[in-house]
Design a protein around this motif. Sequence first.
Motif, short mmCIF file in Angstrom:
data_model
loop_
_atom_site.label_atom_id
_atom_site.label_comp_id
_atom_site.label_asym_id
_atom_site.label_seq_id
_atom_site.Cartn_x
_atom_site.Cartn_y
_atom_site.Cartn_z
N ILE A 107 37.32 44.28 40.20
CA ILE A 107 38.20 43.57 41.13
C ILE A 107 39.64 43.79 40.69
CG2 ILE A 107 38.80 41.31 42.09
CD1 ILE A 107 35.86 40.48 41.44
N ASP A 109 42.66 42.71 42.11
CA ASP A 109 43.58 41.57 42.21
C ASP A 109 43.24 40.54 41.13
OD1 ASP A 109 45.27 39.52 42.94
OD2 ASP A 109 44.28 39.10 44.85
N LYS A 111 44.07 37.44 40.68
CA LYS A 111 43.71 36.11 41.17
C LYS A 111 42.26 36.08 41.65
CE LYS A 111 48.35 34.73 42.39
NZ LYS A 111 49.30 34.37 43.41
N LYS A 112 41.87 37.11 42.40
CA LYS A 112 40.49 37.20 42.87
C LYS A 112 39.53 37.41 41.69
CE LYS A 112 41.57 38.95 47.45
NZ LYS A 112 41.53 40.11 48.33
N ARG A 113 40.00 38.14 40.68
CA ARG A 113 39.19 38.38 39.50
C ARG A 113 38.91 37.07 38.76
NH1 ARG A 113 41.90 41.91 35.46
NH2 ARG A 113 42.40 43.11 37.29
#
Length: 189
Positions: A107, A109, A111-113
């Motif tokens: 992942i 990004d 934040k998404k990670r």
Amino acid sequence: MAENGKLDVKERKAFLTSNQIGIAAAFGGAAFAFRALGISIPVVPPLVMDPGALMPCLAGMAGGPIVGAIVGIARAIPSGTPIVDIWAQPIKGIYWALVWQHVILKIADPKKRWIAFGVLTMLLQFFVEQPMSVGGNAFLLHLYPFYPTWPFTLGWYGIVYGIFQIVIFAAIIKAFPGLFGWKTNKKKA
């Protein structure tokens, strides 16, 4: 033999890199010490939160599945329930290495990670670690009768322990992002 009279020596690739050996030694020593010294946070007897239980996971995340398994074995050696821990702890190191490398680090990004990391930590705690522990203690040690509802009745513990894992993992990853490939999305080991 080669034409010049010397033996042909085929160069082999090392089984583990020096970095992986260092990770296994550091995390394995910590895992062994936490368990052998009984360093844990009591929750409700017999349940505890033990920082040493996180060492195979972190070692797998930093050094790969073989390193995670080695640290899992080091963690299991001083166990009070070695028949359960000798297989469960290495499995934790292996699956965390695979989830880390093949899911979380994919992942891009950050934040998404972090979100995926938190969700997967809870899912792995609830659907992998708890059933392994409950199953091992019920089937191998016969400490209590097996009921399929055990992982669910201990759901509150899974949530508390999952949060404990997320907090510790996040602090260590933030402190040593290069070791875990957090910034580059690639493992170094």
